[in-house]
Motif scaffolding. Structure first.
Motif, PDB file in Angstrom:
ATOM      1  N   THR A 233      11.622  13.177  14.914  1.00  0.00           N
ATOM      2  CA  THR A 233      11.380  11.955  16.159  1.00  0.00           C
ATOM      3  C   THR A 233      10.308  11.705  15.470  1.00  0.00           C
ATOM      4  N   LYS A 234       9.027  11.888  15.028  1.00  0.00           N
ATOM      5  CA  LYS A 234       8.002  11.249  15.152  1.00  0.00           C
ATOM      6  C   LYS A 234       8.167  10.234  13.741  1.00  0.00           C
ATOM      7  N   ILE A 235       8.148  10.267  12.253  1.00  0.00           N
ATOM      8  CA  ILE A 235       8.751   9.283  11.484  1.00  0.00           C
ATOM      9  C   ILE A 235      10.028   8.677  11.981  1.00  0.00           C
ATOM     10  N   GLY A 236      10.977   9.070  12.786  1.00  0.00           N
ATOM     11  CA  GLY A 236      12.306   8.399  13.673  1.00  0.00           C
ATOM     12  C   GLY A 236      11.517   7.077  14.237  1.00  0.00           C
ATOM     13  N   LEU A 237      10.209   7.834  15.191  1.00  0.00           N
ATOM     14  CA  LEU A 237       9.380   5.861  16.327  1.00  0.00           C
ATOM     15  C   LEU A 237       9.133   5.548  14.591  1.00  0.00           C
ATOM     16  N   PHE A 238       8.843   5.473  14.019  1.00  0.00           N
ATOM     17  CA  PHE A 238       8.025   5.061  13.013  1.00  0.00           C
ATOM     18  C   PHE A 238       8.873   4.111  12.345  1.00  0.00           C
ATOM     19  N   MET A 239       9.832   5.072  11.986  1.00  0.00           N
ATOM     20  CA  MET A 239      10.668   3.972  11.191  1.00  0.00           C
ATOM     21  C   MET A 239      11.565   2.982  13.020  1.00  0.00           C
ATOM     22  N   ALA A 240      11.823   3.275  14.150  1.00  0.00           N
ATOM     23  CA  ALA A 240      11.880   2.331  15.015  1.00  0.00           C
ATOM     24  C   ALA A 240      11.338   0.780  15.370  1.00  0.00           C
ATOM     25  N   VAL A 241       9.854   1.485  15.158  1.00  0.00           N
ATOM     26  CA  VAL A 241       8.987   0.365  15.064  1.00  0.00           C
ATOM     27  C   VAL A 241       9.001  -0.399  13.966  1.00  0.00           C
ATOM     28  N   GLY A 242       8.990  -0.179  12.445  1.00  0.00           N
ATOM     29  CA  GLY A 242       9.334  -1.222  11.503  1.00  0.00           C
ATOM     30  C   GLY A 242      10.626  -1.489  11.549  1.00  0.00           C
ATOM     31  N   PHE A 243      12.250  -0.929  12.721  1.00  0.00           N
ATOM     32  CA  PHE A 243      12.974  -2.091  12.425  1.00  0.00           C
ATOM     33  C   PHE A 243      12.850  -2.792  13.814  1.00  0.00           C
ATOM     34  N   CYS A 244      11.671  -2.666  14.650  1.00  0.00           N
ATOM     35  CA  CYS A 244      11.165  -4.326  15.051  1.00  0.00           C
ATOM     36  C   CYS A 244      10.235  -5.384  14.702  1.00  0.00           C
ATOM     37  N   GLY A 245       9.996  -4.598  13.859  1.00  0.00           N
ATOM     38  CA  GLY A 245       8.958  -5.434  12.871  1.00  0.00           C
ATOM     39  C   GLY A 245      10.016  -6.307  11.970  1.00  0.00           C
ATOM     40  N   TRP A 246      10.858  -6.041  12.049  1.00  0.00           N
ATOM     41  CA  TRP A 246      11.757  -6.381  10.902  1.00  0.00           C
ATOM     42  C   TRP A 246      12.279  -7.498  11.981  1.00  0.00           C
ATOM     43  N   VAL A 247      12.702  -7.524  12.881  1.00  0.00           N
ATOM     44  CA  VAL A 247      14.121  -8.516  13.233  1.00  0.00           C
ATOM     45  C   VAL A 247      12.538  -9.497  13.939  1.00  0.00           C
ATOM     46  N   LEU A 248      11.650  -9.150  14.514  1.00  0.00           N
ATOM     47  CA  LEU A 248      10.384 -10.046  14.737  1.00  0.00           C
ATOM     48  C   LEU A 248       9.943 -11.411  13.178  1.00  0.00           C
ATOM     49  N   GLY A 249      10.159 -10.465  11.989  1.00  0.00           N
ATOM     50  CA  GLY A 249       9.461 -10.780  11.038  1.00  0.00           C
ATOM     51  C   GLY A 249      10.483 -12.077  10.441  1.00  0.00           C
TER      52      GLY A 249
END
Lengths: 297, 351
Positions: B242-258
């Motif tokens: 769950t925790k690693i998945g959450l950090f990866m979800a943040v990564g995904f959001c960063g990709w969209v904005l990037g």
């Protein structure tokens, strides 16, 4: 579905054989580095029976239940479930094998609603694939029904569980374990933080779980809570078993004296004081505490 | 159960001891209520002092400003509900944009190859953050502060080593740029008003995140690992995943904005992004996410981002000195946190 299949697999391996006990420990020990937390503990748990584990702080009670609940693994001795030797790798494996633990302090997530806590880790879902969603209505209904069956009538299963009293929270956790098909129920000092009246309520739920055919392991440091509900008593002291008795072989006074009695009697005196009125009993308990105190050192 | 139905109310039916909650009472129990009241107050305030604020084109600008914060705030809110936070988000957005840009430029490939590569990079950054957190048991503050510093250095160092400059080379003439720009950085005209596509991406992400949070197993687990990690583990919640998945979800959001940053401007300054991580956290906190975890909502983070957008652009429309913006933001943060503490105490207190 995946979870159910896993449980069946584990339980298939643990096919109950005739005359096997539900759960047995034989010479079980555990050390953390060079510290021996537990050594040579024997214990038997049967369906519809309450096995009490008594001991003072640091006696090894927590280590024992952590081994049974799969949080830690034993280093020596034999742990059998339905007659098969087993080493539980995680609480999830223990749960799938029918061993559920109810902890005094970490039974629930306080800010989450009661129904979410009830189904946490074993949520009901409907739908398929990416549209699989929680079956909220069903979960709320089951929670309310299961709690009602345990004699707890809650007004609103949507309220955060942190708003319930300590006793009620314990009961939610017990009801939850019963609902998810636990065969062995471990209760870690369920009465430790509770008042006299609340303790009585929890003891009644222990008997209810027992009557439903569960093997209950009741951890406590209070012989007066253990004796009325227990069928057998395991006494621990400094990581070793100092006695294992069936109910017919021991009285509550002997049980109290066997333990580091002073503290418990002082506690009883304290409880009597809280209730008020029982002047003679109070004096007796205080005298008893004074008498047994040297024996415990 | 038939025997008990006469005495006890049947499960699922209304209990006479529970008064039907009014809509207001229901609203007051939501984590984002403080932010909602704040947003309405701020909206009214700017509508009065700067009437141009109400013009549809101004609203589109405000929403665009909100979306660039809000897209990240979606992931950051979920992560905070899960009991962690991430200081590397600001520079991770730039890392993602640089990865896409530099890979496509250096090998002369279609930019979509770079976009996919950047997605991998962003998810990997999230995975590494989560993995180190789990393995070391360090607080997320330290772990993500370290990754913030390392990513800042990598952004500057690799950009200069590969592209020979502090900014990435322009990729506007490369294959796939037009289609990528259409997806990540175009405008949609609604009633004569140009609305940036990020606004729709943002709203879609908020809806999806809310649904995941409130109506899926994973949402239940997120609340649980943030609320009481030990309890969650004891009942069989996969805390690590769950925790690693959450950090990866943040990564995904960063990709969209990037990707938005890259295709809106076609080059990326390698030193950008520093400090933005706090804006995302502020949006989540204003929106009612507790710093200690276990409480909050994705909609709250969106309202927080909207407040940010309103304050940011509203000051311009009111023709004030934008120097005051940070003061505003700080005040909002303080008020929101106080409201959150009161809400939490009420939720935890005994009857």
């Amino acid at each position: 579905m995946g979870k159910r299949i896993k449980e069946e697999e584990i339980l298939a391996k643990l096919e109950p054989k005739a005359n096997d006990n539900l759960l047995t420990l034989k010479g079980v020990g555990k050390h953390y580095g060079n510290i021996i937390a537990l050594r040579g503990v024997d214990m038997v748990v049967d369906p519809g029976k309450v096995t009490c584990v008594l001991g003072d702080n640091g006696a090894g009670k927590s280590t024992l239940i952590k081994i049974i609940a799969g949080l830690h693994q034993h280093d020596e001795g034999e742990f059998t479930l339905h007659g098969s030797t087993i080493k539980l790798k995680s609480p999830r494996v223990a749960l799938d094998a029918g061993i559920a633990a109810v902890y005094q302090d970490l039974a629930v997530v306080p800010l989450m609603p009661i129904w979410r806590n009830f189904f946490l880790g074993s949520e009901l879902t409907t739908g398929v694939g990416p549209f699989k969603k929680l079956d909220v209505a069903k979960m709320k209904e089951v929670t309310k029904q299961e709690l009602a069956d345990m004699g707890i009538d809650l007004r609103d299963v949507e309220q955060p569980i942190g708003q319930l009293s300590g006793g009620e929270r314990q009961c939610v956790a017990i009801a939850r374990a019963v609902y998810f098909g636990a065969k062995v129920l471990i209760l870690d000092e369920p009465t430790a933080a509770l008042g006299v009246k609340q303790s009585g309520v929890v003891l009644r739920y222990i008997l209810q779980a027992r009557d439903r055919g569960l093997g209950v392991i009741f951890i406590t440091h209070n012989p007066h809570h253990a004796f009325p509900v227990g069928d057998s008593f395991l006494l621990l002291k400094r990581g070793r078993a100092i006695g294992y008795y069936a109910k017919k072989d021991i009285t509550v006074e002997e049980l109290t004296a066997q333990m580091a009695g002073g503290a418990e009697l002082a506690e009883l005196a304290h409880e009597l004081e809280q209730i008020g009125g029982h002047k003679e009993e109070l004096a007796e308990a205080e005298a008893g505490a004074a008498n047994t105190a040297p024996a415990s050192s | 159960m038939a025997t008990t139905t006469t005495t006890a109310p049947a499960a699922g039916s209304k209990d006479e001891r529970v008064a039907e909650k009014s809509l207001l009472a229901k609203l007051l129990g939501r984590p984002e209520i403080g932010a909602l009241v704040g947003a309405i107050a701020l909206f009214t305030f700017f509508a009065i002092v700067a009437p141009v604020f109400l013009a549809p084109s101004s609203m589109a600008t405000v929403l665009y400003g909100a979306s660039t914060i809000g897209i990240m705030a979606v992931g950051v809110s979920l992560l905070m509900i899960g009991g962690e936070f991430d200081l590397s988000t600001g520079v991770a957005v730039i890392s993602s944009a640089l990865s896409a840009s530099l890979l496509s430029w250096y090998f002369g490939m279609n930019v979509w190859v770079g976009i996919i590569f950047a997605l991998g990079v962003s998810l990997l950054i999230g995975f590494i953050n989560g993995w180190i957190l789990i393995r070391t048991q360090l607080p997320s503050f330290i772990v993500t502060l370290a990754s913030f510093l390392m990513l800042t250095g990598l952004n500057l160092g690799l950009t200069r080593a590969i592209g020979g400059s502090v900014s990435s080379p322009s990729i506007s003439q490369m294959d796939g740029f037009a289609s990528a720009k259409a997806i990540f950085a175009s405008s949609v005209t609604i009633g004569g008003i140009d609305v940036k596509v990020t606004v729709f991406i943002w709203l879609a992400m908020v809806v999806i995140a809310s649904w995941v949070l409130m109506r899926t197993k994973i949402g239940n687990w997120i609340f649980a690992v943030g609320g009481d990690e030990k309890a969650a583990r004891a009942v069989g919640v996969p805390v690590v995943r769950t925790k690693i998945g959450l950090f990866m979800a943040v990564g995904f959001c960063g990709w969209v904005l990037g990707m938005h940053n890259l295709f809106a401007f076609d080059t990326v300054q390698s030193g950008e992004g520093i400090g933005n991580e706090f804006l995302y956290i502020i949006a989540a906190v204003i929106g009612g996410c507790l710093l200690t975890g276990g409480y909050g909502s994705a909609i709250g983070g969106a309202i927080g981002a909207f407040i940010f957008g309103m304050a940011n652009k509203g000051i311009v429309y009111a023709e004030w000195n934008p120097d005051w913006f940070k003061f505003f933001l700080g005040l909002m943060l303080l008020l929101a946190t106080v409201v959150n503490i009161i809400v939490k105490k009420r939720a935890e207190s005994s009857k």
